[in-house]
Design a protein around this motif. Structure first.
Motif, short mmCIF file in Angstrom:
data_model
loop_
_atom_site.label_atom_id
_atom_site.label_comp_id
_atom_site.label_asym_id
_atom_site.label_seq_id
_atom_site.Cartn_x
_atom_site.Cartn_y
_atom_site.Cartn_z
N ASN A 59 -5.33 -2.12 -1.48
CA ASN A 59 -4.52 -0.89 -1.65
C ASN A 59 -5.27 -0.05 -2.72
O ASN A 59 -4.58 0.95 -3.33
CB ASN A 59 -3.17 -1.03 -2.29
CG ASN A 59 -3.31 -2.18 -3.63
OD1 ASN A 59 -4.31 -2.13 -4.28
ND2 ASN A 59 -2.28 -2.78 -3.82
N VAL A 86 -4.92 7.79 -4.57
CA VAL A 86 -4.10 8.97 -4.31
C VAL A 86 -3.29 9.20 -5.56
O VAL A 86 -2.90 10.13 -6.20
CB VAL A 86 -3.21 8.90 -3.16
CG1 VAL A 86 -2.26 9.88 -3.11
CG2 VAL A 86 -4.17 8.83 -2.08
N GLU A 135 -4.98 4.00 -1.73
CA GLU A 135 -3.66 4.62 -2.06
C GLU A 135 -3.71 4.50 -3.69
O GLU A 135 -2.99 5.48 -4.24
CB GLU A 135 -2.46 3.49 -1.56
CG GLU A 135 -2.55 3.53 -0.16
CD GLU A 135 -3.45 2.49 0.45
OE1 GLU A 135 -3.33 2.55 1.86
OE2 GLU A 135 -4.24 1.81 0.12
N PRO A 163 0.79 -1.19 -0.01
CA PRO A 163 0.02 0.01 -0.12
C PRO A 163 0.90 1.38 0.07
O PRO A 163 0.43 2.21 -0.63
CB PRO A 163 -0.84 -0.13 1.23
CG PRO A 163 -1.00 -1.61 1.53
CD PRO A 163 0.29 -1.96 1.04
N ASP A 164 1.89 1.14 0.65
CA ASP A 164 2.63 2.62 0.93
C ASP A 164 3.43 2.92 -0.65
O ASP A 164 4.11 3.99 -0.85
CB ASP A 164 3.45 2.43 2.18
CG ASP A 164 4.72 1.45 1.82
OD1 ASP A 164 4.52 0.60 1.00
OD2 ASP A 164 5.35 1.48 3.11
N ALA A 179 0.56 4.44 -4.52
CA ALA A 179 0.32 6.07 -5.15
C ALA A 179 1.45 6.17 -6.07
O ALA A 179 1.09 6.52 -7.17
CB ALA A 179 0.00 6.72 -3.96
#
Length: 327
Positions: free
Chosen positions: A52, A58, A55, A26-27, A30
């Motif tokens: 995710n 984003v 994200e 997930p991190d 984006a």
């Protein structure tokens, strides 16, 4: 040969190469989505179960707000999870996905699996995953049978409401496709299934071609997505084969590019996954060379009917529930 996109039965076109979001942390999503769009990707393949989508939203929003791309230039796919098959849950599941992706509509919405599991309220757990109660002494999947037609009819209402442009199914075989088409006036636009040189699914592709159903292949590099999950052996890497490396050398391409080109050149769109910028660039750089007929046949002849993503196998091992769907 221009294979950058394929025409669907209704006349719209789907990009032939997309970014698959399964297993991207997930991190990282984006930035990965935004970078992919910068590099020319116009097809993003998401799903509720990937965990995710918020994200990804984003990254999509940043790309749209900056003017990097217009919404009608993107093809965004998502999938209805197994716990939302009851008609009364279908729209809410779609709306949650749209909220997370920060979009007004999806270009394609699939039934993710022909598996109907007990509903888990959104406020209780999202995404709900495979277990009904992960905290139980012996957590398992809990089936809640819903006829596929009932789920499908609820999905057609999403099209009528303008929330979805096209409908599809994932992990269906010919028998389920036949039954669905015999039961509904709305035919799937797209079928997404596992496709790679060890699982070529020639009969399924031929049937879909005859019926005007486009096919997208997930895990187009085969075992690569499954090593880390313990679902593929070290010796099962298609891109490690000498025959693939030899073909790659002849074209000045990587082994992965040869396998991906094979997927596109046989008329299927593909959604390889990566979060590495150099791989993003490599995976879409497929259109300045063409495999010969003999090379195509050589790669297709590698078929072993080897399915890596099979609930009949991983269901029992990972989720304590025997859940065959392909037999």
């Amino acid at each position: 040969m221009n294979l950058t996109e394929f025409k669907l039965a209704g006349g719209d076109t789907i990009p032939s190469v997309g970014l698959g979001l399964w297993k991207i942390a997930p991190d990282a999503v984006a930035g990965c989505v935004h970078r992919a769009i910068e590099l020319g990707y116009r097809h993003i393949d998401a799903a509720c179960d990937y965990g995710n989508e918020a994200e990804a939203g984003v990254g999509l929003a940043a790309s749209l707000e900056s003017g990097l791309v217009q919404r009608d230039q993107l093809w965004v796919t998502s999938k209805l999870w197994n716990t939302y098959h009851k008609p009364e849950h279908v729209r809410a599941a779609c709306e949650r996905t749209l909220h997370d992706l920060k979009l007004d509509y999806l270009d394609l919405y699939h039934i993710h699996f022909p598996i109907s599991l007990a509903f888990v309220p959104f406020e209780e757990r999202y995404p709900p995953g495979w277990f009904f109660d992960p905290d139980a002494d012996e957590p398992k999947m809990v089936e809640q049978p819903v006829p596929i037609l009932e789920t499908w009819q609820a999905m057609t209402e999403l099209v009528q409401a303008g929330l979805v442009r096209h409908l599809g199914v994932c992990n269906f075989g010919v028998s389920l496709l036949r039954d669905l088409m015999a039961s509904s006036e709305t035919k799937p636009s797209v079928l997404q299934v596992e496709l790679h040189p060890y699982l070529t699914q020639e009969k399924l592709l031929r049937f879909c071609h005859q019926q005007g159903i486009h096919v997208t292949g997930f895990s187009p590099l085969g075992a690569q997505s499954y090593f880390s999950l313990g679902m593929a052996g070290d010796e099962e890497g298609v891109i490690d084969l000498d025959v693939i490396k030899s073909i790659a050398s002849q074209h000045g391409k990587t082994a992965a590019q040869v396998v991906l080109r094979w997927g596109v050149q046989r008329g299927t769109s593909i959604v390889p996954k990566t979060s590495r910028s150099e791989r993003l660039r490599e995976n879409i750089d497929l259109f300045d060379f063409e495999l010969t007929d003999i090379q195509m046949e050589t790669i297709s002849d590698l078929d072993q009917h080897r399915r890596f993503n099979d609930p009949g196998d991983f269901g029992e091992k990972a989720f304590n529930t025997f859940m065959p769907i392909y037999e």
